[in-house]
Design a protein around this motif. Sequence first.
Motif, short mmCIF file in Angstrom:
data_model
loop_
_atom_site.label_atom_id
_atom_site.label_comp_id
_atom_site.label_asym_id
_atom_site.label_seq_id
_atom_site.Cartn_x
_atom_site.Cartn_y
_atom_site.Cartn_z
N GLU A 184 -29.49 70.34 121.81
CA GLU A 184 -30.46 69.71 120.56
C GLU A 184 -30.73 68.50 120.92
OE1 GLU A 184 -30.99 71.63 118.15
OE2 GLU A 184 -29.71 73.15 118.10
N ARG A 185 -31.07 68.11 122.28
CA ARG A 185 -31.43 66.59 122.55
C ARG A 185 -30.37 65.55 122.00
NH1 ARG A 185 -35.40 64.97 119.63
NH2 ARG A 185 -35.76 63.35 121.07
N PHE A 186 -29.19 66.12 122.13
CA PHE A 186 -28.11 65.09 121.71
C PHE A 186 -28.28 63.89 122.26
CE2 PHE A 186 -23.82 63.64 121.71
CZ PHE A 186 -23.38 63.70 120.49
N GLY A 187 -28.29 63.84 123.64
CA GLY A 187 -28.39 62.55 124.42
C GLY A 187 -29.53 61.57 123.92
N ASP A 188 -30.48 62.22 123.92
CA ASP A 188 -31.84 61.35 123.40
C ASP A 188 -31.63 60.79 122.24
OD1 ASP A 188 -33.09 61.96 125.62
OD2 ASP A 188 -34.04 63.72 124.88
N ILE A 189 -31.12 61.77 121.08
CA ILE A 189 -30.99 61.24 119.83
C ILE A 189 -30.06 59.95 119.48
CG2 ILE A 189 -30.12 62.01 117.51
CD1 ILE A 189 -31.34 64.71 118.12
N VAL A 190 -28.91 60.47 120.32
CA VAL A 190 -27.66 59.17 120.17
C VAL A 190 -28.16 58.04 120.63
CG1 VAL A 190 -25.57 58.47 121.06
CG2 VAL A 190 -25.97 60.89 120.05
#
Length: 436
Positions: A160-166
Amino acid sequence: MLRRLLKILIISFAAVLMALVVFVLVVVEDAPLVETGAPPSPKDVTEAREFVRGLRSAIQPKLSETASFTTNEGQLNSVLKLGGRFIPGFRGELSVDGKSVYGIASVPVPYTNKWMNLRASVPEFEGPFALSSVQLGPVTVPPSLAISVVRIGGNVIVGERFGDIVLNVADSMHIHDGNVAFRLTMNEMGSNGLMRGIFGSLRGSDMPDSGDIDRYYLEFRSAMDLGELPTSGSYLPYLLFMLEAAQEGSQSEGVANAYTSAIIALTLICGAKDFTLIVGGMIGSEFAEDNNWKADCGELTLNGRIDSRRHFTTAAALQAASNRGFAVSVGEFKELYDTVKSGGFDFTDLAANNSGIRMSNKFMSTPAPDWAELIHGIRSENDVIIGFEDIPQIMSEEDFKNNYKDVESIEYLKMLNLIEARIDELALHRRANRID
């Protein structure tokens, strides 16, 4: 040609594996950087709760402008201490020093007596997230490389694009008088992709689609308004209605997703008020606002208590959406919080929590063809939740410390084991054991 290609692949894999082994051998250390700390206290839970509330109030998925969020060293360390309960052996500390936030962490290396130690410093920044220094064990890591690893690892492992979002959620951080102020991009952090990624990672599989949760929610609400479900008395008809709806849905959605969608929908109606504080934007729909629902389950009880209904349902939903460690820990944190902000620590609340967790475990691990027998065997509330006889109820913080010390003491664990043993004897679990 194929044999040559296979040989190259095997050699390449072996080389990567060897490099990884060498790297681990270089960075692991004999002792943890962070000493063993005390178990979470009621104060830690209060501080962490304030952190989460402040963060959630600054996050609105539909707004595109930025908002400020301010925290402090005490709140950050309380969040770390509580978060450590989800990662066996994890230890971490943060300090706010001048114009930087400095963090250290230690994690045990499985099957060894070694430790992985991390040191990192985050300076004030304006624009993209920045690190000024990173050290893994004795090895200094370039900050840009560390950020790239976090970004790629978050995207790949959590999804869920977790790294980008965080990494993109804050576009500035400034420190003043020990307070750490972030400027957050609310639409990024508020998106349901972030929460779905976190819970999907805890759960070990993708979360069900929010549209499925909506559908069960509407089905339950409609049944309530039509008088098909009671608005007072025993909560059992709701549990049976939910299970039968999930059983039907499992034909197209699968057992795990159908149960998870149904129990989350039921929790939004009859669970704890703070449930959305935990799951965030994962469900994301405005269905609750779009209809003028007439009936509610405010007066329904489980074991004769309204709070037991809320505890049982919410814990069951958290278990379905994540894992046992998360669901149990959230229940513990709630009771620690209650010792200072509410009536006190109550083991009967934990008994309700664990009964709900075990119900989720049984139905999610039972094949759909066997559900009918399980549901048919539930004829009273005490087929799914234990009675509260001889289980300690509300006690003050002082009484809890005098009798049970903390949530890692032998005395505390003995009481939890007693609760689990009694859950084992419930009709639902005896019947499930025969099916298994």
